[in-house]
Design a protein around this motif. Structure first.
Motif, PDB file in Angstrom:
ATOM      1  N   PHE A  82       0.830  -1.300  -0.083  1.00  0.00           N
ATOM      2  CA  PHE A  82       0.063   0.038  -0.113  1.00  0.00           C
ATOM      3  C   PHE A  82       0.857   1.312  -0.116  1.00  0.00           C
ATOM      4  N   GLY A  83       0.388   2.019  -0.894  1.00  0.00           N
ATOM      5  CA  GLY A  83       1.190   3.464  -0.816  1.00  0.00           C
ATOM      6  C   GLY A  83       2.313   3.470  -1.807  1.00  0.00           C
ATOM      7  N   THR A  84       2.761   2.484  -2.672  1.00  0.00           N
ATOM      8  CA  THR A  84       3.855   2.303  -3.415  1.00  0.00           C
ATOM      9  C   THR A  84       3.469   2.341  -4.890  1.00  0.00           C
ATOM     10  N   PHE A  85       2.489   3.047  -5.312  1.00  0.00           N
ATOM     11  CA  PHE A  85       2.069   3.391  -6.639  1.00  0.00           C
ATOM     12  C   PHE A  85       3.111   4.185  -7.397  1.00  0.00           C
ATOM     13  N   LEU A  86       3.611   5.205  -6.744  1.00  0.00           N
ATOM     14  CA  LEU A  86       4.651   6.097  -7.273  1.00  0.00           C
ATOM     15  C   LEU A  86       5.869   5.405  -7.481  1.00  0.00           C
ATOM     16  N   GLN A  87       6.177   4.526  -6.851  1.00  0.00           N
ATOM     17  CA  GLN A  87       7.597   3.737  -6.900  1.00  0.00           C
ATOM     18  C   GLN A  87       7.576   2.887  -8.065  1.00  0.00           C
ATOM     19  N   ILE A  88       6.494   2.176  -8.035  1.00  0.00           N
ATOM     20  CA  ILE A  88       6.232   1.055  -9.131  1.00  0.00           C
ATOM     21  C   ILE A  88       5.760   1.366 -10.473  1.00  0.00           C
ATOM     22  N   TYR A  89       4.758   2.331 -10.539  1.00  0.00           N
ATOM     23  CA  TYR A  89       4.114   2.750 -11.907  1.00  0.00           C
ATOM     24  C   TYR A  89       5.419   3.046 -12.909  1.00  0.00           C
ATOM     25  N   PRO A  90       6.157   3.936 -12.648  1.00  0.00           N
ATOM     26  CA  PRO A  90       7.410   4.078 -13.612  1.00  0.00           C
ATOM     27  C   PRO A  90       8.205   2.931 -14.129  1.00  0.00           C
ATOM     28  N   ILE A  91       8.145   1.814 -13.353  1.00  0.00           N
ATOM     29  CA  ILE A  91       9.224   0.730 -13.899  1.00  0.00           C
ATOM     30  C   ILE A  91       8.429   0.283 -15.217  1.00  0.00           C
ATOM     31  N   TYR A  92       7.082   0.443 -15.377  1.00  0.00           N
ATOM     32  CA  TYR A  92       6.189  -0.035 -16.442  1.00  0.00           C
ATOM     33  C   TYR A  92       5.668   0.853 -17.547  1.00  0.00           C
TER      34      TYR A  92
END
Length: 453
Positions: A305-315
């Protein structure tokens, strides 16, 4: 006196959340203030009121949410954790050279802990709303109405003086419409106020309600929120039907909307309104597609939870990366599933099923006042969930507080019916219903000699 004070404090916390909780940025001072006010008033309300209202229905979803948080934060053997991580996350872990033999399922402990504090505050507030004394329950609706009117007036002033230009000095975040940073969220709050006005217009033939509805539509078109305008039209139609409006009125509304859309189309205004964001750096569908790809790579437990900002740029697709970063999925459901995995997806499906059951039970309530009040709550929930599919209203405290209060109001109405039915089964006279769940107070006042055996 203490119970009334608790209800007033809880209502005041709703008002505070609605007025200063419209920001969308992370780490806002205003959001911290809202959380503290909600936590304090909710704790005080629960301790001050002795009503036992926590049923299995009101416990399952909050406790399941906390269990998912606990799962993400529990140290587990690193080999097990890595087996569920996305390959790119495993590579980053190995590159960091950590020698620890344990790890957690979330990719950012700090972000997940921050989200846990928000979830705990929301759950406490939800339980407090269920715990409000029946005689004081209407006070919460009055505070909500005040907050709604404040936003309406703020929106009118902005339209009259600034044409909805950004105001950056009043609150810790830029104000784009009403007191919200996001104009879609302002439009959604305005749309939520339409069902009660429709009921007043149909049942009491109030010309003031009709004028206010027209003013809301004018504001929605001026602010340019397509999702809010579509939701407002939907709420108007279903409210006309639910209020017992004649088919002539329903068909008249459909004809009026069709004529207005045709006029706007032929004038060219509608085309510009619908496609004014066509040059946006990243389209909604592109964001959804990228988020779905991230979900496919972490489907079981999510990324935390709360990790969208870190994960989205990877894809993100390199050709479509711009100087403006994507801070939200613009779809609360997809973002929640990305961060929480399969357990969150199951919880969302269970909530939809529960909401359908709740609506069915409310439609069978005989008391007109109780049924109408609960219907407003159901319509508010549907409106927020509809916009959640194209935006992120539940990521702002202003609308999250309204969402939680509406859930509590709808559940409270059904609980009243169950309590009244239990009283009839015990052959105890049930009092006349005028507010939400007055019977619970009556039951709580029995002494030992009156209690059934």
């Amino acid at each position: 006196m203490l119970i009334r004070l608790a209800s007033n404090l809880l209502g005041f916390s709703i008002l505070v959340a609605m007025i200063v909780g419209g920001g969308t940025q992370a780490g806002l001072l205003s959001d911290t203030v809202v959380k503290l006010v909600l936590a304090f008033s909710s704790t005080f309300a629960i301790l001050a009121n002795r009503r036992a209202v926590l049923t299995p229905v009101s416990l399952i979803f909050p406790l399941a949410t906390l269990l998912i948080f606990a799962l993400q934060l529990t140290p587990l053997p690193i080999a097990f954790v890595k087996s569920y991580w996305d390959p790119s996350i495993r590579e980053a872990w190995d590159a960091a050279g950590s020698l620890s033999s344990f790890g957690v399922l979330t990719t950012s402990v700090n972000s997940t802990l921050h989200m846990l504090s928000e979830a705990a505050t929301a759950i406490l507030f939800f339980w407090a709303c269920l715990n409000v004394d029946s005689a004081d329950a209407p006070r919460l609706a009055q505070f909500f109405a005040v907050g709604w009117v404040v936003h309406l007036v703020a929106g009118l002033i902005e339209f009259a003086t600034t044409n909805f230009a950004t105001i950056s000095t009043a609150l810790p975040y830029p104000i784009n419409a009403g007191l919200f940073a996001n104009s879609n969220h302002f439009g959604l709050l305005m749309a939520i106020g339409i069902p009660p006005l429709i009921f007043f217009l149909v049942k009491q033939r109030s010309p003031f309600s009709g004028a206010l509805i027209a003013l809301i539509y004018l504001l929605l078109f001026a602010v340019g929120s397509r999702s809010a305008l579509a939701i407002a039209l939907f709420l108007t139609l279903v409210s006309l039907i639910a209020a017992g409006g004649s088919w002539r009125r329903v068909l008249g509304f459909v004809a009026l909307v069709s004529a207005a859309l045709a006029a706007l189309y032929f004038s060219g205004i509608l085309f510009g309104f619908l496609f004014k964001y066509q040059d946006a750096p990243v389209a909604r569908l592109e964001i959804a597609s990228t988020t779905l790809q991230a979900i496919k790579n972490s489907p079981i437990f999510g990324t935390g939870f709360g990790t969208f900002l870190q994960i989205y740029p990877i894809y993100e697709s390199p050709p479509k990366i711009s100087h403006e970063y994507v801070n939200r999925a613009h779809n609360d459901f997809l973002e929640a599933v990305l961060e929480g995995g399969a357990p969150v997806a199951l919880l969302i499906c269970a909530y939809f099923a529960f909401l359908a059951w709740l609506g069915w039970r409310i439609s069978r309530i005989r008391s007109m006042h109780l049924r109408d009040t609960a219907t407003f709550a159901i319509f508010a929930l549907i409106a927020i969930l509809l916009q959640s599919a194209v935006d992120y209203p539940l990521r702002t405290w202003a609308l999250l507080a309204v969402f939680l209060y509406a859930n509590a109001s709808a559940i409270d109405a059904v609980m009243h019916v169950e309590q009244a039915r239990a009283a009839r089964d015990l052959k105890k006279p049930a009092p006349e219903v005028s507010t939400v769940v007055p019977l619970l107070t009556h039951l709580g006042s029995w002494d030992s000699a009156d209690r059934p055996t």
